[in-house]
Design an enzyme around this catalytic site. Structure first.
Site, mmCIF file in Angstrom:
data_model
loop_
_atom_site.group_PDB
_atom_site.id
_atom_site.type_symbol
_atom_site.label_atom_id
_atom_site.label_comp_id
_atom_site.label_asym_id
_atom_site.label_seq_id
_atom_site.Cartn_x
_atom_site.Cartn_y
_atom_site.Cartn_z
ATOM 1 N N CYS A 277 74.388 26.820 80.465
ATOM 2 C CA CYS A 277 73.462 25.690 80.320
ATOM 3 C C CYS A 277 74.142 24.400 80.803
ATOM 4 O O CYS A 277 74.344 24.221 81.990
ATOM 5 C CB CYS A 277 72.968 25.595 78.880
ATOM 6 N N HIS B 200 70.736 30.833 78.099
ATOM 7 C CA HIS B 200 71.724 31.260 77.103
ATOM 8 C C HIS B 200 71.662 32.781 76.945
ATOM 9 O O HIS B 200 70.965 33.295 76.072
ATOM 10 C CB HIS B 200 71.452 30.582 75.758
ATOM 11 N N GLU C 33 73.812 34.742 75.694
ATOM 12 C CA GLU C 33 74.379 35.177 74.409
ATOM 13 C C GLU C 33 73.346 35.186 73.290
ATOM 14 O O GLU C 33 73.497 35.919 72.315
ATOM 15 C CB GLU C 33 75.580 34.304 74.033
#
Length: 255
Positions: free
Chosen positions: A125, A228, A230
């Site tokens: 990001c 993102h 994750e």
């Protein structure tokens, strides 16, 4: 030098991964500022075979080099702040968000030094935006003002769920990690890459033309993604491939 012995059947040694934390000012109930790191970052590194270490900020170049002496890869995380427009040769306009100049200065020094060593770098990001700036590119200061026809890039629903598709370009490191073609991603940003740096390839684009992933052509592994991964590993496991390739490149770099 004789290479170290490897015991048959044991997994390879985990490479150390330095992770940049966020920063919060002192709260009313505490006199101290705080470093903060969202758990999914560390979990993704662990799940992918790395060993995560949080890197506190410093303005001492020798400390930055000491950090890099002890890690094999650098993960630059995102956060709710913007990179100063002056960092890419512009002046701040309407729509710019808050700055965290101490954090940005540290992450810039860390990233520049890691790239000089050809150490693997993954930017998430805001980390992707910083990677582009460090490599000589520019940013859209506010998507809504500069790209009024663009879709909404700040989703309101659960960030573990996707917001929109991106097209992953064939032949990229990103395609190696997640496959080429359409990929559903989440979206939590109001800035975006405007002009890629001179040795930066665009590896994923949203259907509205917003650049969603970049990678350096001059380094072993310097990759940035605007979303993102994750956050979505449990719901969309394909996103774990980004961290797995990053960790593998870090393991190779350490050798």
């Amino acid at each position: 030098m004789t290479p170290p012995l490897r015991h048959h059947g044991l997994p390879p040694r985990r490479p150390n991964i330095g992770i940049t934390p966020d920063w919060s000012d002192a709260a009313p109930d505490s006199p101290f500022a705080r470093y903060e790191l969202k758990v999914p970052y560390a979990e993704a590194v662990l799940r992918s075979g790395g060993l995560p270490f949080v890197l506190p900020y410093t303005d001492d170049p020798l400390c930055v080099e000491a950090y890099l002496d002890r890690v094999s890869g650098v993960l630059v995380t995102g956060g709710a702040f913007d990179i100063p427009a002056e960092a890419y040769g512009e002046t701040s306009g309407e729509g710019m968000g808050p700055l965290k100049e101490g954090r940005t200065a540290f992450e810039t020094a860390l990233m520049r030094s890691a790239l000089k060593r050809n150490m693997p770098v993954l930017g998430i990001c805001g980390g992707m935006q910083l990677l582009n700036v460090v490599l000589g590119g520019t940013l859209h200061q506010d998507i809504a003002r500069e790209l009024p026809e663009a879709r909404e890039h700040q989703q309101k629903h659960d960030r573990a769920q996707p917001q929109h598709p991106v097209d992953v370009r064939e032949g990229s490191l990103l395609a190696e990690a997640v496959g080429r073609g359409q990929l559903m991603v989440n979206s939590t940003h109001h800035q975006a890459v405007k002009k890629p740096g001179p040795q930066v390839n665009v590896s994923a684009v949203s259907s509205d033309g917003v650049i969603e992933a970049i990678e350096s052509t001059a380094h072993l592994f310097a990759v940035g993604v605007q979303w993102h991964p994750e956050y979505m590993i449990h719901n969309l496991p394909v996103h774990g491939g980004i961290y797995k390739v990053f960790i593998q490149k870090a393991r190779d770099h350490r050798r």
